[in-house]
Design an enzyme around this catalytic site. Sequence first.
Site, PDB file in Angstrom:
ATOM      1  N   GLY A 293      51.793   3.969  48.031  1.00 53.98           N
ATOM      2  CA  GLY A 293      50.448   3.805  48.559  1.00 53.98           C
ATOM      3  C   GLY A 293      50.192   2.594  49.422  1.00 53.98           C
ATOM      4  O   GLY A 293      49.038   2.247  49.676  1.00 53.98           O
TER       5      GLY A 293
ATOM      6  N   CYS B  71      63.698  13.062  41.597  1.00 51.95           N
ATOM      7  CA  CYS B  71      63.138  14.207  42.320  1.00 51.95           C
ATOM      8  C   CYS B  71      62.808  15.313  41.328  1.00 51.95           C
ATOM      9  O   CYS B  71      63.641  15.691  40.507  1.00 51.95           O
ATOM     10  CB  CYS B  71      64.132  14.718  43.341  1.00 51.95           C
ATOM     11  SG  CYS B  71      63.565  16.238  44.070  1.00 51.95           S
TER      12      CYS B  71
END
Lengths: 263, 263, 311, 311
Positions: D252, D133
Amino acid sequence: MPGIVTCEVKMHQEVSPGHYRLVVHSPQLAGEAQAGQFCMLEVQAGLFPFLRRPMCFERIFKDSVSILYKIEGEGTRLLSRLTQGQTISIQGPLGKPWPLDESIERHIFVAGGIGVAPFPALAEAMIAKLGKTPEVILAARTESMLLCEEEFHQMGCKVHLATDDGSAGEKAFASEVLTRLNPGTGTMVHCCGPMVMMKATHVACEALGIPCMTSLEAEMACGDGVCLGCVVESTIEIEAERMVRVCYDGPVFESTLINWAAY
Amino acid sequence: MPGIVTCEVKMHQEVSPGHYRLVVHSPQLAGEAQAGQFCMLEVQAGLFPFLRRPMCFERIFKDSVSILYKIEGEGTRLLSRLTQGQTISIQGPLGKPWPLDESIERHIFVAGGIGVAPFPALAEAMIAKLGKTPEVILAARTESMLLCEEEFHQMGCKVHLATDDGSAGEKAFASEVLTRLNPGTGTMVHCCGPMVMMKATHVACEALGIPCMTSLEAEMACGDGVCLGCVVESTIEIEAERMVRVCYDGPVFESTLINWAAY
Amino acid sequence: MGTSVDLSINLGGLKMKNPVTVGSGTFAYGQEYNSYFDVSRLGAVTTKSLSLQPRAGNNPPRLVETPAGMLNAIGLQNVGIDVYLKEKAPWLREHGCTIIGNIYGASPEEYAELAQRLEAEGAADAIEANLSCPNVHNAKTARGCTLVAQDPELVKAYTEAIRAATKLPLFIKLSPNVIDIAEPALAAEAAGADAISAINTITSMGINPETRKPILSNIVGGLSGPAIRPVAVKLVWDLSKVLKIPVLGMGGITNASDAMQFILAGATGVAIGSYTFRHPTAAMEVIDGLEDYCQRHDVAKITDLVGAMEV
Amino acid sequence: MGTSVDLSINLGGLKMKNPVTVGSGTFAYGQEYNSYFDVSRLGAVTTKSLSLQPRAGNNPPRLVETPAGMLNAIGLQNVGIDVYLKEKAPWLREHGCTIIGNIYGASPEEYAELAQRLEAEGAADAIEANLSCPNVHNAKTARGCTLVAQDPELVKAYTEAIRAATKLPLFIKLSPNVIDIAEPALAAEAAGADAISAINTITSMGINPETRKPILSNIVGGLSGPAIRPVAVKLVWDLSKVLKIPVLGMGGITNASDAMQFILAGATGVAIGSYTFRHPTAAMEVIDGLEDYCQRHDVAKITDLVGAMEV
Ligand SMILES: Cc1cc2nc3c(=O)[nH]c(=O)nc-3n(C[C@H](O)[C@H](O)[C@H](O)COP(=O)(O)OP(=O)(O)OC[C@H]3O[C@@H](n4cnc5c(N)ncnc54)[C@H](O)[C@@H]3O)c2cc1C
Ligand SMILES: Cc1cc2nc3c(=O)[nH]c(=O)nc-3n(C[C@H](O)[C@H](O)[C@H](O)COP(=O)(O)OP(=O)(O)OC[C@H]3O[C@@H](n4cnc5c(N)ncnc54)[C@H](O)[C@@H]3O)c2cc1C
Ligand SMILES: Cc1cc2nc3c(=O)[nH]c(=O)nc-3n(C[C@H](O)[C@H](O)[C@H](O)COP(=O)(O)O)c2cc1C
Ligand SMILES: Cc1cc2nc3c(=O)[nH]c(=O)nc-3n(C[C@H](O)[C@H](O)[C@H](O)COP(=O)(O)O)c2cc1C
Ligand code: FES
Ligand code: FES
């Protein structure tokens, strides 16, 4: 000179299952395009699909051109939604046309499936400019995929049909039909279709000792010879490059220029 | 319950420069949607634009809903190409509706520009369910951007106009017009428009001591309360979170729940 | 349009009449696109990567479309420096183009020779060294690196070698496949580079599920186009924070608004790459759009906007 | 459909009835999307990253659309482990979901505590540690690194700490912002990880040219969606070449064909992330599509296709 034109859709209809004919108004394209050349269609506005789609000219009219295409994937599926009256951005004309050789006596087209697309324009050009009516071998997997038969008849062409499943015409490969037509010296073959079919036709013509022009396909980005993405391996070197660009050096190549070993 | 429906376009037309009304057939949305809720429109097939666009319901009919929108950027520009008879994928209904409070005597709408979009449905619901006809303050930069005046008149609403340039109605801010209407106890204000306008209206209502409902906007990805992208800072905590989701906790919020300091 | 705007820039010594060039490999040697617009209007034409010998490149298939972008593994097919000098450069000169000669070699010495020859023949106004092509496999590369541009030590060595060979403005082209792009960039700067070009494509691949084969014959290729723009803008911003030399920004630019993102992030010049394939006049429209932007925002010189993002 | 296909997988000890889960942070805690489909049909639900205390996240704006993708800087807003245990996990359990509990902490100790509590309360069937992150700034991070996942040493230390705290299958989630993803992956494997999740978002940014301000209040965010898929497939392939433990692939994915690219590249499981925002039933359609793919290709078990790309 290639350019970009925004064209109005004059007609767009499904001509057989999964196959469409698109007619767009464009005096510019109609004035410049030659049989065998192609254009790059912008499927829809925005960035998807990112690239234009290459399509050859099926016919070239006075102020419009027609395109005959098959739904292959997402791009052509989206394209098929375009309706009459809407506009589409077209880049072209691109590439080298079919040669129009006055010294040739007999012209035979060998068209596989949607590979028939560049032939109606070529037949018209031969009739108009050479005063020669070509013969056409139309091959496809099955009857419903045989396209343009009617158009060729109307132009006075002799049409030979061949299907893989025998649902129409002979159950044979196009190259076999070609050989049986006994093409001799003074004959030129013009071929467009799947790679394997073009290879077989090339091999047949080599055996027959007659010239064969093939119209190739490749994935394209620019269509202008710039990106070097659409190359195929050649038997010779053009500009010191072993790879030839389908978009710029072709799409029509003398079959002997192509290294068919890869296919 | 939110769902995804493919709807046919019944009508799509430009109602004033850069503003469009889209009416789609959908018994499901029409049956479930409540005034103040919104939906997410798929602008076109394919991956561009990637996200759906949030739009509230302008009106909710028997088996269709209407959407009133302004061309803001590429997504709405592409949306405006949609033609009657085509279909569009719509996700909804989403979010919390305007409250319909029986105890309120006087309802005043404060609408800025395209912020008028959720009010025709609310007016209809109030007339039908509460038997109360709201008053409407329509504000915009200039006359051509005042929308729906005719619709409100037809529903019997009193309409007050205000423009920044004085081209129609008063040359004043909507919040000033509101204050001059002397809203007292028993009045509720419903506001939608640019953030600065909603803030001013909130401040005015605080001063007047009356409740104000605001319908907020934010960039959205999911519309379902999942991505946490559309948050605004709140004055309280919902589920231990200081940030509230415009799409799920709103878009309609009591104005006192929002921390207006950021705007 | 009203008041005139000064679009000219000085990119590490290269004077350009506007900030717009093209991405190497997306404009060949300039000729083809001249039928769409007068290519001399560009701030500069950047050539395809030139090598000492002609290169045939990778086997096809070499490209595939991806969502909002494309993947290529051309493999640096090019005519070679000799043909360039004889046939391509003269055309660019006749047409009045400013030239950024992009070069690729297998060693520092090859880069140096290429730069030296381009300068000697007056066939480039600046050198852009492509150190970020996915085909360089150098034994001396640090653990895990496959590109020169990933290894600051190598970047230093290559830059020094080219620097010693030419006085032309020298741009070093970097890869996005790094942890911290500041490291190779500072190495290049220290070794005498005049500007940093960023970014080259992102290493990527695709598989055809029906054939189960990689889509590219080279398996791996480089991702370009609008898909990667947000990555590129971030890296240009990273560069502008640490460098004293200017940045030539690229990656997914389609219009003046995209170009402005790069300029505001700190790019002095911008290059239009893959989008030219979709829309051949894109670079032209970016030039016009930048002028329009400056007028709308009352900016007299485009250089006033370089790095002008307000944080 | 004809013959039945075995879609079940074993992902580092986690049994899933099919290979499909969701990307952490793109499915909240499962409840919301249950109105679109029965979420228990998923191979597993992956939770939003959970921290010890509730987190408010970054200031808005936190997201922006990009070409074929999106950029987010949510900043790990989450309800915190307590609310999760009390309100979210019970709902998932009642609905029969397999749970991958994604966790985020400021130190190895915090990760360990989170893992331990999830296991103790039976509130997860596997742990996915988000070490990638963009908000972790650790003084001990190696030069240039801003993410734990960029530094193999840190990955090792964090993995060991979590490993010691739980017997649940442990997945380590890595970042694409590296030179060689094999390094942190091998470090995680050596330290006892049971699987690698890849990829997290790519560091990116956007600028609004009209305001000259960054679009995200956090300036930098993470790029996700179809735009990054070719990058993710490449990294999954890199991982599958060096790892003995399995890979959970993501980046994706929009449909079964995309998912197959990951599986053929070497992913045992796949996660659908951002595309769910566009099309909430995407994960469901991927499950159905994988079954259909196996039938069309006469494959009895999906696991036969893992890494089955033909080079
Ligand atoms: C010079 C030339 C002329 C053509 N003329 C015609 C024609 O007249 N009629 C017709 O139906 N088709 C023609 N094609 C093929 C046509 O371009 C493809 O079928 C089409 O691009 C497929 O797009 P899609 O998005 O539907 O398919 P997808 O498979 O989704 O396409 C994905 C990508 O693959 C490319 N692609 C896929 N198949 C081909 C292919 N066979 N050749 C080149 N690129 C491909 C697309 O451009 C795109 O980049 C021609 C191709 C070339 C090169
Ligand atoms: C709950 C809700 C209801 C809405 N109802 C209406 C309505 O009824 N009529 C109407 O005209 N508009 C409405 N909007 C605003 C509308 O969604 C935006 O104008 C539209 O998304 C802009 O898209 P674009 O692609 O044209 O603009 P672009 O600026 O190109 O959009 C780029 C990105 O920004 C987002 N975006 C841009 N502006 C806004 C905005 N103001 N609010 C949210 N997202 C934005 C888009 O979703 C997209 O992700 C509503 C917004 C919300 C949140
Ligand atoms: C087809 C193609 C060929 C390329 N060839 C080169 C090259 O030869 N040398 C080089 O430095 N970069 C090359 N690039 C990279 C581009 O110059 C540019 O850095 C990259 O594509 C990002 O810009 P874009 O997203 O605008 O395309 C090539 C890119 C593409 C798409
Ligand atoms: C809005 C949003 C929030 C996310 N939050 C988290 C998170 O909390 N923890 C995490 O490990 N990954 C998070 N991710 C990353 C995704 O789980 C996933 O790794 C990434 O988006 C790539 O997959 P996609 O392209 O399919 O979205 C988030 C992604 C998005 C788009
Ligand atoms: S498509 Fe670009 S060179 Fe042929
Ligand atoms: S748009 Fe995703 S939480 Fe609101």
